[in-house]
Design a protein around this motif. Structure first.
Motif, mmCIF file in Angstrom:
data_model
loop_
_atom_site.group_PDB
_atom_site.id
_atom_site.type_symbol
_atom_site.label_atom_id
_atom_site.label_comp_id
_atom_site.label_asym_id
_atom_site.label_seq_id
_atom_site.Cartn_x
_atom_site.Cartn_y
_atom_site.Cartn_z
ATOM 1 N N VAL A 237 73.922 15.484 -12.135
ATOM 2 C CA VAL A 237 73.012 15.609 -10.997
ATOM 3 C C VAL A 237 73.283 16.908 -10.243
ATOM 4 N N SER A 238 74.567 17.218 -10.012
ATOM 5 C CA SER A 238 74.831 18.424 -9.225
ATOM 6 C C SER A 238 74.463 19.683 -9.998
ATOM 7 N N ILE A 239 74.689 19.673 -11.315
ATOM 8 C CA ILE A 239 74.318 20.854 -12.097
ATOM 9 C C ILE A 239 72.807 21.071 -12.069
ATOM 10 N N LEU A 240 72.070 19.982 -12.234
ATOM 11 C CA LEU A 240 70.609 20.111 -12.218
ATOM 12 C C LEU A 240 70.125 20.582 -10.849
ATOM 13 N N ALA A 241 70.770 20.092 -9.785
ATOM 14 C CA ALA A 241 70.366 20.497 -8.446
ATOM 15 C C ALA A 241 70.601 21.994 -8.250
ATOM 16 N N ILE A 242 71.788 22.470 -8.695
ATOM 17 C CA ILE A 242 72.076 23.900 -8.550
ATOM 18 C C ILE A 242 71.098 24.726 -9.380
ATOM 19 N N ALA A 243 70.838 24.253 -10.613
ATOM 20 C CA ALA A 243 69.934 24.990 -11.491
ATOM 21 C C ALA A 243 68.582 25.162 -10.820
ATOM 22 N N SER A 244 68.112 24.117 -10.204
ATOM 23 C CA SER A 244 66.768 24.220 -9.653
ATOM 24 C C SER A 244 66.763 24.880 -8.264
ATOM 25 N N LEU A 245 67.732 24.543 -7.426
ATOM 26 C CA LEU A 245 67.711 25.071 -6.056
ATOM 27 C C LEU A 245 68.239 26.493 -5.969
ATOM 28 N N PHE A 247 69.084 28.685 -8.764
ATOM 29 C CA PHE A 247 68.597 29.640 -9.758
ATOM 30 C C PHE A 247 67.104 29.506 -10.026
ATOM 31 N N GLY A 248 66.497 28.530 -9.412
ATOM 32 C CA GLY A 248 65.056 28.369 -9.561
ATOM 33 C C GLY A 248 64.605 28.057 -10.977
ATOM 34 N N VAL A 249 65.482 27.412 -11.763
ATOM 35 C CA VAL A 249 65.064 27.018 -13.108
ATOM 36 C C VAL A 249 64.214 25.758 -12.972
ATOM 37 N N PRO A 250 63.024 25.779 -13.497
ATOM 38 C CA PRO A 250 62.168 24.608 -13.340
ATOM 39 C C PRO A 250 62.573 23.508 -14.313
ATOM 40 N N CYS A 251 62.188 22.282 -14.026
ATOM 41 C CA CYS A 251 62.301 21.248 -15.040
ATOM 42 C C CYS A 251 60.880 20.795 -15.314
ATOM 43 N N ARG A 252 60.350 21.305 -16.404
ATOM 44 C CA ARG A 252 58.931 21.051 -16.657
ATOM 45 C C ARG A 252 58.709 19.672 -17.237
ATOM 46 N N GLY A 253 59.736 19.128 -17.904
ATOM 47 C CA GLY A 253 59.561 17.811 -18.513
ATOM 48 C C GLY A 253 60.047 16.715 -17.578
ATOM 49 N N SER A 254 60.292 15.543 -18.146
ATOM 50 C CA SER A 254 60.708 14.398 -17.328
ATOM 51 C C SER A 254 62.178 14.530 -16.935
ATOM 52 N N LEU A 256 63.954 12.209 -15.696
ATOM 53 C CA LEU A 256 64.609 10.986 -16.161
ATOM 54 C C LEU A 256 65.084 11.139 -17.603
ATOM 55 N N LEU A 257 64.189 11.692 -18.438
ATOM 56 C CA LEU A 257 64.543 11.888 -19.841
ATOM 57 C C LEU A 257 65.742 12.832 -19.951
ATOM 58 N N LEU A 258 65.713 13.893 -19.140
ATOM 59 C CA LEU A 258 66.811 14.859 -19.158
ATOM 60 C C LEU A 258 68.131 14.188 -18.783
ATOM 61 N N MET A 259 68.073 13.308 -17.776
ATOM 62 C CA MET A 259 69.273 12.584 -17.348
ATOM 63 C C MET A 259 69.809 11.713 -18.482
ATOM 64 N N VAL A 260 68.895 10.964 -19.090
ATOM 65 C CA VAL A 260 69.323 10.047 -20.143
ATOM 66 C C VAL A 260 69.943 10.821 -21.299
ATOM 67 N N GLU A 261 69.311 11.926 -21.676
ATOM 68 C CA GLU A 261 69.853 12.725 -22.779
ATOM 69 C C GLU A 261 71.206 13.318 -22.395
ATOM 70 N N ALA A 333 64.173 22.300 -24.456
ATOM 71 C CA ALA A 333 62.842 21.748 -24.704
ATOM 72 C C ALA A 333 62.328 21.005 -23.477
ATOM 73 N N ILE A 334 63.194 20.213 -22.848
ATOM 74 C CA ILE A 334 62.725 19.432 -21.705
ATOM 75 C C ILE A 334 62.509 20.320 -20.492
ATOM 76 N N MET A 335 63.507 21.142 -20.184
ATOM 77 C CA MET A 335 63.412 21.925 -18.954
ATOM 78 C C MET A 335 62.347 23.003 -19.019
ATOM 79 N N LEU A 336 62.330 23.744 -20.122
ATOM 80 C CA LEU A 336 61.463 24.912 -20.167
ATOM 81 C C LEU A 336 60.108 24.629 -20.804
ATOM 82 N N LYS A 337 60.094 23.730 -21.821
ATOM 83 C CA LYS A 337 58.830 23.509 -22.517
ATOM 84 C C LYS A 337 58.144 22.236 -22.055
#
Lengths: 371, 310, 247
Positions: A237-245, A247-254, A256-261, A333-337
């Motif tokens: 969770v913290s890595i994803l938060a930093i990535a998005s807040l 570095f502005g990396v978007p998460c274009r996909g789900s 939830l799916l990213l978390m599960v994977e 694939a999830i984040m960018l595509k």
């Protein structure tokens, strides 16, 4: 029911260890955040403020226009106007500049007459990466000028390709690194923590007491994995938060799916750590294997930095056993595509299979005796 | 009398080192049995084989009537084991350690509290303290509590008093005595000779071989030569003079005196006394004494030279 | 017996509120075998660390081999030998290599080391196994070698921290023979032990209780003044007047 309570007791004990040892807690929670910030800022392919020297032997409108265009891009800073190319060597040797542009005499006339121009771009090849990038950049600025000039002059026409980078139009390198770093950090932290926590018990002799008890190996193994699994989730969770807040990396996909994977990947890494701990008996060796043995393959063979497709065949084959490779494909694939689960079925299954094999191997290897 | 531990011809080697060589012994139910030997004698290996952590290369071992090879799971849940090294969690408090080991054995501290009550009461004031911060004697008491918490039928204690001061050692042995009264069989190893006399029976172990197994009194009967305690004002001089006496047998310092045997039965004590006085020693006294465990053990031992070169 | 080689006055070391060593004063004469006893946690280790220059005292005075424990710890380290049960020699080196290494550590020249190591190996009857790894030697030999190595640079004082722990009774006595020989050569021996019979081998013993020296006497005088027959009884009388541990 009784087995369950002894298992819960085991997990609680693990949490005590983690929170009482400041180093463990620091590695577990601090390392991922710091590494991500550090790598995110430090590893970038964009180059800025390249020191450039210009030897303008032509001194006409064309050379002046190209020079202006280069310097106004913001990428280059003029450090020296060279009178002759012979001054180049010294300037490069002292590190005063990383690129030089030499305009042959009478460039302006030549372009009028032939529609082409001779410009020499010289770079400091001791850093090939930077060299390649700035050469490409210079060339594109000049090409830009030429095409403008060509339209103005209505001179030679040709096919001009217009590239578009799908999913990452700005070709920002942080898009490349964030997924790679997620894989690297989750791999190292999870494998390191489990392998160390088990070997620590072997070293301190407490494993001896645990073995001579009613605990089953499976209870010990699962009891070691569960706490780190829960805590690693916080890391995701913290890595994803930093990535998005940050570095502005978007998460274009789900998400939830990213978390599960990600949790699946953590499970793979934890089982790997578990496996390492069953084949070593000291914390030191476990740490060396989990850091030294996992760090480089994860960086070099996962496709994090170097594309798997451009590796020699043997390395391509080896890269298949690197869990990070599969996770990297999934994350990108999830984040960018914005890909969905159906596309990632194969990669997911590979990770599941690896986890099952590692747990089975750990159970088989877990010695119920000292030898 | 039923047998709690039965060992038959057990041999165990590590690479070139023979840790145990054809060891056989049996411990009766309800007995307090001591394995006496120095570091490296094979005590720990024997304990590990008995608590099913290691397999013997040769021979058989049965614990509580169960085979250590095939029925190791049942053995593990019925014994209490205290390894030689302090093996509790140093980053857990006294209370947390005890609770943890209770849950591991599917029981609770309350369920068996009376068994450990008189030991735990001494730890109670420090129950919030981390186990790593306890003194040596306290650590051993806590480890004993943890090994007892599931009410085992057999206690295997590997060198519980090593590095512990004389007072704590005495207290520890008093606790073992009370546990024995509760019907728990105890097998304990120690490098301290004086602790041997506190056991019902003892086995002497040296270099993986059992030198003797008997009651402390029975062991001492193995020492047959007449033994004398010699005293004088200068201990070191006394030792060297006694060794150079023509009829000297064994000469060992023992507390405030020197224990001495004559190599010749006919050699006279008066002659020895005269010899010592002539050497310039003062306050010489010689008295005949009964041998102790340590005298016997030394008489049975091989010397260092035999061990190193032969 | 001449000048005291160890002398302390009100030597104190505190850790926060806890007075690990509480104003101890004593002297040890040259060539004396001094037994330093006490229960676990009584402050023996802390006191030893101060005397060997490893730990700075909080207050008080002390000199070791004529050097001050506050300001001259480096000179102290050069003039003392130290051996403990836990750390003594390297198990993966041979006897000869250990001697060479520690000789170097103590600053001996290589010719001196060579000379001394042959003499030492011969006197310990170790020539035959001088080139096999120490891990292959019986524990007793290792202890004896460790003691000899601690004396390699001919220090004035040697500190022995539980040198005979876990050793068999025969070897323990051999070890004490070596201690006596060293004392005869004028080396002061400062030794801790948990074996009460060994306390009787010392010229004088001190017994520490809760950071203080509760008794300091010759073993015989000490037993007499407390009206007991063994050191064991004496120790228990001093350390545990009531019951329950005081740590």
């Amino acid at each position: 029911m009784k087995e369950w309570s002894s298992f819960v007791g085991f997990v609680i004990k693990e949490f005590y260890h983690i929170f009482r040892d400041r180093r463990t807690a620091a590695i577990l929670f601090g390392m991922p955040v710091i590494q991500l910030l550090l790598f995110g800022y430090a590893i970038r392919n964009e180059v800025q403020e390249v020191k450039i020297g210009i030897a303008d032997l032509s001194r006409d409108a064309v050379s002046q226009a190209i020079t202006d265009k280069l310097l106004s891009s913001g990428t280059f800073v003029l450090v020296e106007n060279l009178k002759s190319p012979s001054e180049l060597e010294e300037a490069f040797g002292s590190g005063a500049m990383s690129e030089a542009v030499v305009f042959e005499p009478a460039s302006g006339r030549e372009i009028q007459r032939e529609g082409s121009i001779d410009i020499q771009v010289i770079t400091d090849g001791s850093d090939p990466n930077v060299s390649r990038i700035i050469t490409g950049y210079t060339a594109s600025v000049i090409r830009d000028y030429l095409s403008e000039a060509a339209t103005a002059l209505d001179a030679p026409k040709g096919v001009v390709p217009v590239p578009l980078m799908m999913f990452n139009p700005g070709l920002k390198s942080v898009y490349l690194f964030v997924p790679g770093l997620m894989a690297l950090i989750l791999m190292l932290v999870s494998a390191l923590m489990t392998s160390i926590s088990i070997t620590r018990e072997k070293e301190s002799g407490t494993m001896e007491v645990l073995l001579v008890s009613s605990l089953r190996p499976i209870q010990i193994i699962v009891g070691k994995v569960v706490p780190y699994f829960l805590l690693s989730f916080i890391n995701v969770v913290s890595i994803l938060a930093i990535a998005s807040l940050v570095f502005g990396v978007p998460c274009r996909g789900s998400v939830l799916l990213l978390m599960v994977e990600s949790l699946l990947f953590i499970m793979t890494a934890l089982s790997l750590g578990m496996f390492i701990s069953t084949i070593t008996s000291s914390q030191q060796v476990a740490m060396m294997i989990s850091l030294g043995g996992l760090l480089l393959p994860t960086i070099l063979l996962s496709g994090f930095i170097f594309p798997v497709a451009s590796m020699p065949l043997p390395l391509q084959v080896i890269s298949n056993v690197i869990p990070a490779k599969w996770y990297l494909i999934i994350v990108r694939a999830i984040m960018l595509k914005g890909a969905g689960f159906s596309v990632l079925l194969q990669e997911t299954l590979v990770l599941v299979a690896m986890t099952v094999v590692l747990i089975a191997a750990s159970l088989r290897n877990f010695s119920e005796r000292l030898q | 009398m039923k047998t709690a531990v039965q060992v038959e011809g057990v041999t165990k080697t590590f690479k070139t080192l023979t840790a145990l060589s054809n060891v056989s012994l049996s411990v009766h139910e309800g007995e307090l049995f001591g394995i006496i030997g120095a570091d490296g004698a094979g005590k720990t290996t024997l304990f590990r084989i008995l608590c099913t952590l290691m397999l013997a290369d040769e021979g058989e071992a049965e614990v509580l009537g169960l085979d250590t090879l095939k029925e190791y799971r049942s053995i593990r849940s019925r014994i209490g084991y205290m390894p030689g090294r302090f093996s509790l969690y140093t980053d857990l408090s006294v209370e947390e350690n005890l609770k943890f080991f209770a849950t591991v054995f599917n029981t609770t501290v309350e369920e068996n509290y009376e068994l450990i009550a008189d030991i735990y009461i001494q730890l109670e004031p420090f129950k919030k303290r981390m186990a790593g911060q306890l003194s040596g004697g306290m650590k051993q008491k806590l480890a004993l509590c943890c090994a007892l918490i599931h009410r085992p039928d057999l206690l295997l204690l590997d060198e519980p008093t090593t590095g512990v001061d004389a007072v704590s050692r005495r207290e520890f042995w008093q606790m073992l005595g009370r546990l024995k009264e509760q019907g728990i069989t105890i097998l304990v190893s120690t490098p301290y000779m004086d602790e041997a006399s506190l056991c019902d029976r003892v086995a002497f172990l040296q270099d993986g071989t059992i030198l003797a197994v008997d009651t402390p009194v029975g062991i001492n009967r193995l020492f047959t030569a007449p033994l004398f305690a010699v005293r004088a004002n200068d201990k070191h001089k006394l030792l060297t003079r006694l060794r150079s006496y023509p009829y000297a047998g064994s000469v060992y310092a023992f507390g405030s005196s020197v224990h001495y045997t004559l190599s010749r039965a006919t050699a006279s004590i008066e002659e020895l006394e005269r010899y010592l006085l002539e050497s310039g020693l003062q306050g010489v006294t010689i008295e005949k004494i009964e041998p102790g465990i340590e005298d016997t053990f030394m008489a049975l031992m091989k010397t260092d030279n035999e061990r190193l070169h032969g | 017996m001449g000048e005291p080689v160890i002398h302390t006055e009100q030597l104190t070391r505190t850790f926060g509120e806890f007075r690990a060593v509480d104003a101890i004063s004593f002297s040890v004469d040259s060539g004396e075998v001094f037994g330093f006893l006490g229960a676990n946690g009584a402050g023996k280790t802390t006191a030893m660390k101060m005397l060997t220059g490893l730990l700075l005292p909080t207050s008080g005075k002390a000199s070791v081999a004529g050097f001050d424990v506050f300001s001259e710890t480096e000179s102290i380290k050069k003039n003392i030998g130290y051996m403990s049960q836990r750390f003594s020699l390297y198990d993966d080196l041979t006897a000869r290599e250990n001697i060479r290494f520690f000789g170097g550590v103590y600053g001996l020249s290589s010719s001196t080391i060579k000379e001394k190591s042959e003499a030492l190996l011969a006197s310990l009857d170790l020539l035959a196994v001088a080139d096999s790894r120490l891990s292959d030697l019986p524990l007793g030999w290792k202890q004896k070698l460790a003691f000899s190595v601690a004396l390699l640079h001919e220090p004035k004082i040697v500190f022995l921290d539980e040198p005979t722990g876990g050793v068999d009774p025969l070897t323990r006595r051999r070890f004490w023979d070596m201690i006596y020989e060293a004392a005869d050569r004028g080396i002061t021996v400062f030794v801790t032990t948990h074996y009460m019979d060994e306390a009787e081998y010392c010229d004088r013993v001190s017994i520490m209780v809760n950071g203080r020296i509760a008794a300091l006497e010759t073993p015989a005088a000490m037993k007499e003044s407390f009206g007991v027959t063994t050191m064991d009884e004496l120790f228990i009388r001093l350390v545990r007047p009531g019951s329950g541990e005081t740590t």
